[in-house]
Design an enzyme around this catalytic site. Structure first.
Site, PDB file in Angstrom:
ATOM      1  N   CYS A   1      12.141  21.600  15.641  1.00 51.99           N
ATOM      2  CA  CYS A   1      13.619  21.551  15.481  1.00 51.99           C
ATOM      3  C   CYS A   1      14.039  21.268  14.047  1.00 51.99           C
ATOM      4  O   CYS A   1      15.221  21.175  13.741  1.00 51.99           O
ATOM      5  CB  CYS A   1      14.197  20.464  16.400  1.00 51.99           C
ATOM      6  SG  CYS A   1      13.920  18.774  15.774  1.00 51.99           S
TER       7      CYS A   1
ATOM      8  N   ASP B   1      -4.406   0.638  11.389  1.00 55.66           N
ATOM      9  CA  ASP B   1      -5.562   1.546  11.208  1.00 55.66           C
ATOM     10  C   ASP B   1      -6.343   1.817  12.488  1.00 55.66           C
ATOM     11  O   ASP B   1      -7.244   2.663  12.492  1.00 55.66           O
ATOM     12  CB  ASP B   1      -6.501   0.979  10.116  1.00 55.66           C
ATOM     13  CG  ASP B   1      -6.941  -0.475  10.391  1.00 55.66           C
ATOM     14  OD1 ASP B   1      -7.087  -1.242   9.421  1.00 55.66           O
ATOM     15  OD2 ASP B   1      -7.124  -0.827  11.565  1.00 55.66           O
TER      16      ASP B   1
ATOM     17  N   CYS C   1      13.835  15.430  18.229  1.00 54.78           N
ATOM     18  CA  CYS C   1      13.513  16.030  19.543  1.00 54.78           C
ATOM     19  C   CYS C   1      12.345  15.345  20.230  1.00 54.78           C
ATOM     20  O   CYS C   1      11.995  15.682  21.358  1.00 54.78           O
ATOM     21  CB  CYS C   1      13.216  17.532  19.365  1.00 54.78           C
ATOM     22  SG  CYS C   1      11.613  17.862  18.582  1.00 54.78           S
TER      23      CYS C   1
ATOM     24  N   HIS D   1       2.851  -3.746  14.011  1.00 60.52           N
ATOM     25  CA  HIS D   1       3.422  -2.824  13.028  1.00 60.52           C
ATOM     26  C   HIS D   1       3.093  -1.376  13.328  1.00 60.52           C
ATOM     27  O   HIS D   1       3.132  -0.522  12.444  1.00 60.52           O
ATOM     28  CB  HIS D   1       2.937  -3.204  11.610  1.00 60.52           C
ATOM     29  CG  HIS D   1       3.497  -4.519  11.166  1.00 60.52           C
ATOM     30  ND1 HIS D   1       2.967  -5.240  10.124  1.00 60.52           N
ATOM     31  CD2 HIS D   1       4.525  -5.273  11.646  1.00 60.52           C
ATOM     32  CE1 HIS D   1       3.660  -6.358   9.966  1.00 60.52           C
ATOM     33  NE2 HIS D   1       4.609  -6.409  10.881  1.00 60.52           N
TER      34      HIS D   1
ATOM     35  N   ALA E   1      -4.305  -7.125   6.907  1.00 61.80           N
ATOM     36  CA  ALA E   1      -4.999  -6.067   6.152  1.00 61.80           C
ATOM     37  C   ALA E   1      -6.328  -6.541   5.578  1.00 61.80           C
ATOM     38  O   ALA E   1      -7.242  -5.753   5.339  1.00 61.80           O
ATOM     39  CB  ALA E   1      -4.088  -5.568   5.028  1.00 61.80           C
TER      40      ALA E   1
ATOM     41  N   PHE F   1      -2.571  -5.315   0.862  1.00 62.05           N
ATOM     42  CA  PHE F   1      -1.285  -5.080   0.189  1.00 62.05           C
ATOM     43  C   PHE F   1      -1.065  -6.020  -0.990  1.00 62.05           C
ATOM     44  O   PHE F   1      -0.574  -5.587  -2.053  1.00 62.05           O
ATOM     45  CB  PHE F   1      -0.133  -5.248   1.212  1.00 62.05           C
ATOM     46  CG  PHE F   1      -0.167  -4.216   2.294  1.00 62.05           C
ATOM     47  CD1 PHE F   1      -0.804  -4.455   3.503  1.00 62.05           C
ATOM     48  CD2 PHE F   1       0.422  -2.979   2.085  1.00 62.05           C
ATOM     49  CE1 PHE F   1      -0.863  -3.487   4.494  1.00 62.05           C
ATOM     50  CE2 PHE F   1       0.384  -1.997   3.072  1.00 62.05           C
ATOM     51  CZ  PHE F   1      -0.267  -2.250   4.283  1.00 62.05           C
TER      52      PHE F   1
HETATM   53  N1  APR Z   1     -11.797 -11.402   4.109  1.00 62.58           N
HETATM   54  C1  APR Z   1     -10.842 -12.352   4.207  1.00 62.58           C
HETATM   55  N2  APR Z   1      -9.634 -12.246   3.605  1.00 62.58           N
HETATM   56  C2  APR Z   1      -9.394 -11.129   2.889  1.00 62.58           C
HETATM   57  C3  APR Z   1     -10.353 -10.094   2.741  1.00 62.58           C
HETATM   58  C4  APR Z   1     -11.593 -10.265   3.394  1.00 62.58           C
HETATM   59  N3  APR Z   1     -12.570  -9.350   3.314  1.00 62.58           N
HETATM   60  N4  APR Z   1      -9.800  -9.116   1.960  1.00 62.58           N
HETATM   61  C5  APR Z   1      -8.556  -9.530   1.640  1.00 62.58           C
HETATM   62  N5  APR Z   1      -8.311 -10.729   2.194  1.00 62.58           N
HETATM   63  C6  APR Z   1      -7.072 -11.499   2.181  1.00 62.58           C
HETATM   64  C7  APR Z   1      -6.299 -11.424   0.896  1.00 62.58           C
HETATM   65  O1  APR Z   1      -6.675 -12.478   0.043  1.00 62.58           O
HETATM   66  C8  APR Z   1      -4.845 -11.583   1.392  1.00 62.58           C
HETATM   67  O2  APR Z   1      -4.432 -12.933   1.347  1.00 62.58           O
HETATM   68  O3  APR Z   1      -6.246 -10.919   3.168  1.00 62.58           O
HETATM   69  C9  APR Z   1      -4.884 -11.130   2.842  1.00 62.58           C
HETATM   70  C10 APR Z   1      -4.134  -9.842   3.086  1.00 62.58           C
HETATM   71  O4  APR Z   1      -2.774 -10.117   2.878  1.00 62.58           O
HETATM   72  P1  APR Z   1      -1.757  -8.888   2.715  1.00 62.58           P
HETATM   73  O5  APR Z   1      -2.310  -7.907   1.751  1.00 62.58           O
HETATM   74  O6  APR Z   1      -0.421  -9.484   2.459  1.00 62.58           O
HETATM   75  O7  APR Z   1      -1.786  -8.175   4.137  1.00 62.58           O
HETATM   76  P2  APR Z   1      -1.031  -8.633   5.468  1.00 62.58           P
HETATM   77  O8  APR Z   1      -1.008 -10.111   5.573  1.00 62.58           O
HETATM   78  O9  APR Z   1      -1.643  -7.873   6.572  1.00 62.58           O
HETATM   79  O10 APR Z   1       0.458  -8.082   5.197  1.00 62.58           O
HETATM   80  C11 APR Z   1       1.360  -8.107   6.268  1.00 62.58           C
HETATM   81  O11 APR Z   1       2.868  -6.710   4.978  1.00 62.58           O
HETATM   82  O12 APR Z   1       3.198  -4.908   3.591  1.00 62.58           O
HETATM   83  C12 APR Z   1       3.293  -5.348   4.898  1.00 62.58           C
HETATM   84  O13 APR Z   1       3.248  -3.999   6.805  1.00 62.58           O
HETATM   85  C13 APR Z   1       2.425  -4.547   5.808  1.00 62.58           C
HETATM   86  O14 APR Z   1       1.260  -5.315   7.808  1.00 62.58           O
HETATM   87  C14 APR Z   1       1.469  -5.582   6.421  1.00 62.58           C
HETATM   88  C15 APR Z   1       2.229  -6.878   6.231  1.00 62.58           C
END
Ligand code: APR
Length: 273
Positions: free
Chosen positions: A167, A114, A142, A131, A32, A43
């Site tokens: 349905c 996304d 259905c 995911h 993310a 997240f």
């Molecule tokens: N550049 C680099 N790192 C970033 C940036 C950025 N611009 N913005 C945020 N981060 C880092 C944050 O510091 C964090 O460590 O990206 C990381 C995102 O971690 P999460 O929020 O845990 O996201 P993710 O690792 O994708 O989570 C995995 O958890 O909740 C579930 O299904 C959801 O796919 C997700 C999974």
């Protein structure tokens, strides 16, 4: 970019570019954090989704098990999906697509739902969505297909839980909830591609969620070098060959430029790599 990392980051960019230019097969693994510069919250950062909502409520069992579970899911979706719909790919997404066109990226394995990697120009066959994807939905009874946009028209009109119009069954987006079975074909393809990589590049993930977070570990154990670009520490930093504590978009724009310079026809690669 964190000021303390500015100098370190330039050196890190040069080292990452050298690795990307010299690798035989590069696989990116994104989370993310690669989409926050497009306006989509992650997240687990301080201002992330799980700072405002309790992830324990958003399980597959809760969604399937009760109307109240689905109501809570769609209430969260009303906050997050408009940000996804309004988002545009950022420099990190564009850089990965450009590296793929340069023949410097085999594929991108993503935890994100996304669709920004595809919208940045990465071919669908080069994106492995572990995911799922938030833009499509289907009736679990259905099989009727829905676009997320059509469902949000009903949500905005006051429907709390959009059921199947054909349905009356449960309609669920193509995203994987906690406790839901992972898409087996995607998991197997991700494992195969990561196992064949000689460079695994993590962009914007806390590497905290399994089984997705096994992918970089699998690549590392299969002999790949590991590079991590993430604003916060991850459990794999100690095993990584390179860690850049900086924004993925800023880093990847600079890395793409450096790789292009190295790959230019008259480029002379400085000795020492
Ligand atoms: N550049 C680099 N790192 C970033 C940036 C950025 N611009 N913005 C945020 N981060 C880092 C944050 O510091 C964090 O460590 O990206 C990381 C995102 O971690 P999460 O929020 O845990 O996201 P993710 O690792 O994708 O989570 C995995 O958890 O909740 C579930 O299904 C959801 O796919 C997700 C999974």
């Amino acid at each position: 970019m964190h000021p303390t990392d500015a100098a370190g980051c330039e050196d890190g960019v040069a080292r990452l570019a050298a690795r990307l230019a010299g690798a035989r097969r590069v696989v990116a693994f994104t989370g993310a954090g690669v989409s926050t510069e497009s306006g989509i919250p992650d997240f687990r950062s301080r201002d992330g989704v799980w700072a405002r909502f309790d992830p324990r409520e958003f399980t597959y069992q809760n969604f399937i098990g009760s109307v109240e579970g689905r109501r809570r899911y769609w209430a969260l979706g009303r906050e997050t999906y408009p940000l996804i719909r309004a988002a545009a790919p950022n420099a990190a997404h564009s850089a990965l697509a450009a590296l793929h066109r340069l023949g410097r990226l085999d594929c991108c394995i993503t935890q994100n739902i996304d669709g920004l990697h595809q919208r940045a120009g990465l071919p669908a066959e080069a994106v492995i969505e572990l995911h799922g994807n938030a833009t499509r939905a289907r009736c679990l009874e259905c099989g009727a297909a829905y676009t997320r946009d059509a469902l949000h028209v009903r949500l905005e009109a006051g429907v709390a839980v959009p059921d199947c119009e054909r349905c009356g069954g449960v309609v669920k987006p193509h995203t994987i909830l906690f406790g839901e079975a992972m898409p087996q074909a995607a998991v197997e393809e991700a494992r195969r591609r990561a196992g064949a990589a000689d460079l695994l590049l993590v962009l914007g993930s806390s590497l905290a969620v399994f089984p997705a977070a096994y992918v970089p570990r699998h690549a590392r154990r299969a002999g790949a070098a590991l590079a991590i670009v993430n604003l916060e520490p991850t459990p794999l930093d100690r095993e990584a060959d390179l860690v850049l504590r900086a924004q993925a978009g800023v880093v990847m724009a600079a890395v793409l430029e450096a790789v292009r310079a190295r790959c230019a026809p008259d480029a002379v690669t400085p000795t020492g790599g």
